[in-house]
Write a protein that holds these residues in place. Structure first.
Motif, PDB file in Angstrom:
ATOM      1  N   PHE A  91      79.613 -87.218   6.619  1.00 37.60           N
ATOM      2  CA  PHE A  91      78.550 -86.549   5.880  1.00 37.60           C
ATOM      3  C   PHE A  91      78.803 -86.667   4.388  1.00 37.60           C
ATOM      4  CE2 PHE A  91      78.107 -84.541   9.951  1.00 37.60           C
ATOM      5  CZ  PHE A  91      76.755 -84.265  10.051  1.00 37.60           C
ATOM      6  N   SER A  92      77.788 -87.075   3.652  1.00 29.58           N
ATOM      7  CA  SER A  92      77.818 -87.018   2.200  1.00 29.58           C
ATOM      8  C   SER A  92      77.073 -85.747   1.814  1.00 29.58           C
ATOM      9  CB  SER A  92      77.103 -88.225   1.596  1.00 29.58           C
ATOM     10  OG  SER A  92      77.782 -89.403   1.939  1.00 29.58           O
ATOM     11  N   TYR A  93      77.681 -84.931   0.973  1.00 28.74           N
ATOM     12  CA  TYR A  93      77.045 -83.668   0.610  1.00 28.74           C
ATOM     13  C   TYR A  93      76.952 -83.521  -0.898  1.00 28.74           C
ATOM     14  CZ  TYR A  93      81.638 -81.810  -0.585  1.00 28.74           C
ATOM     15  OH  TYR A  93      82.862 -81.611  -1.173  1.00 28.74           O
ATOM     16  N   TYR A  94      76.024 -82.672  -1.313  1.00 30.63           N
ATOM     17  CA  TYR A  94      75.868 -82.339  -2.719  1.00 30.63           C
ATOM     18  C   TYR A  94      75.490 -80.872  -2.831  1.00 30.63           C
ATOM     19  CZ  TYR A  94      74.550 -82.245  -7.569  1.00 30.63           C
ATOM     20  OH  TYR A  94      74.498 -81.916  -8.895  1.00 30.63           O
ATOM     21  N   ASN A  95      76.198 -80.142  -3.684  1.00 28.56           N
ATOM     22  CA  ASN A  95      75.921 -78.727  -3.924  1.00 28.56           C
ATOM     23  C   ASN A  95      75.237 -78.558  -5.277  1.00 28.56           C
ATOM     24  OD1 ASN A  95      77.366 -78.199  -1.599  1.00 28.56           O
ATOM     25  ND2 ASN A  95      79.207 -77.555  -2.666  1.00 28.56           N
ATOM     26  N   GLU A  96      74.122 -77.845  -5.289  1.00 31.15           N
ATOM     27  CA  GLU A  96      73.434 -77.488  -6.528  1.00 31.15           C
ATOM     28  C   GLU A  96      73.410 -75.974  -6.626  1.00 31.15           C
ATOM     29  OE1 GLU A  96      69.825 -79.948  -7.613  1.00 31.15           O
ATOM     30  OE2 GLU A  96      69.877 -80.118  -5.427  1.00 31.15           O
ATOM     31  N   CYS A  97      73.497 -75.453  -7.836  1.00 25.02           N
ATOM     32  CA  CYS A  97      73.453 -74.010  -8.033  1.00 25.02           C
ATOM     33  C   CYS A  97      72.406 -73.644  -9.077  1.00 25.02           C
ATOM     34  CB  CYS A  97      74.811 -73.481  -8.487  1.00 25.02           C
ATOM     35  SG  CYS A  97      76.090 -73.627  -7.220  1.00 25.02           S
ATOM     36  N   CYS A  98      71.983 -72.395  -9.023  1.00 22.25           N
ATOM     37  CA  CYS A  98      71.044 -71.867 -10.008  1.00 22.25           C
ATOM     38  C   CYS A  98      71.386 -70.395 -10.241  1.00 22.25           C
ATOM     39  CB  CYS A  98      69.606 -72.065  -9.546  1.00 22.25           C
ATOM     40  SG  CYS A  98      69.250 -71.441  -7.888  1.00 22.25           S
ATOM     41  N   ASP A  99      70.819 -69.832 -11.298  1.00 20.41           N
ATOM     42  CA  ASP A  99      71.251 -68.505 -11.750  1.00 20.41           C
ATOM     43  C   ASP A  99      70.153 -67.463 -11.879  1.00 20.41           C
ATOM     44  OD1 ASP A  99      74.013 -69.188 -12.142  1.00 20.41           O
ATOM     45  OD2 ASP A  99      73.377 -70.354 -13.870  1.00 20.41           O
TER      46      ASP A  99
END
Length: 131
Positions: A91-99
């Motif tokens: 699995f290739s994963y990517y984490n994005e965050c916001c505030d």
């Protein structure tokens, strides 16, 4: 007299501790194989955490599996990408965050994938890995 009252108010106000407000983020019950499977519910995060949107993609032959996760996260988990190996798939994963409150609710459209019992059997053992 009103000037002294105003100065007293400013002094008292400046001595009060600042209130830290927790962020509210969507959380999925478990990583899902479809944007529609992500049963999101609002959750109050611990102070200092951000809202996370994570996508993990695995392909094997004609099978393409996309897992979605929404949760609260420590800032050091944000912007991470990489690979995880689970259930015989990479699995290739990517984490994005916001505030901002509930900012991790939007889920992009998944690429067409083969669905059915095979995906369910693969996704169940993966739920604990990506949670």
């Amino acid at each position: 007299m009103s000037r002294h009252l105003f100065q007293l108010f400013l002094f008292v106000f400046s001595c009060l501790p600042l209130t830290v407000v927790s962020l509210r983020c969507y959380t999925c019950v478990f990583p899902s194989i479809s944007p529609m499977d992500c049963l999101r519910y609002p959750q109050e995060c611990p102070v200092g955490q951000r809202c996370l949107s994570s996508t993990a993609v695995a392909s094997q032959g004609t099978l393409r599996l996309v897992l979605y996760e929404r949760s609260c996260a420590m800032p050091n988990q944000c912007g991470l990408s990489g690979e995880k190996h689970a259930a015989g798939l990479n699995f290739s994963y990517y984490n994005e965050c916001c505030d901002t409150d509930l900012c991790n609710g939007a889920i992009g459209l998944a690429a067409p994938s083969r669905t059915g019992m095979v995906l369910s059997l693969i996704a169940l053992p993966l739920a604990h890995i990506f949670a």
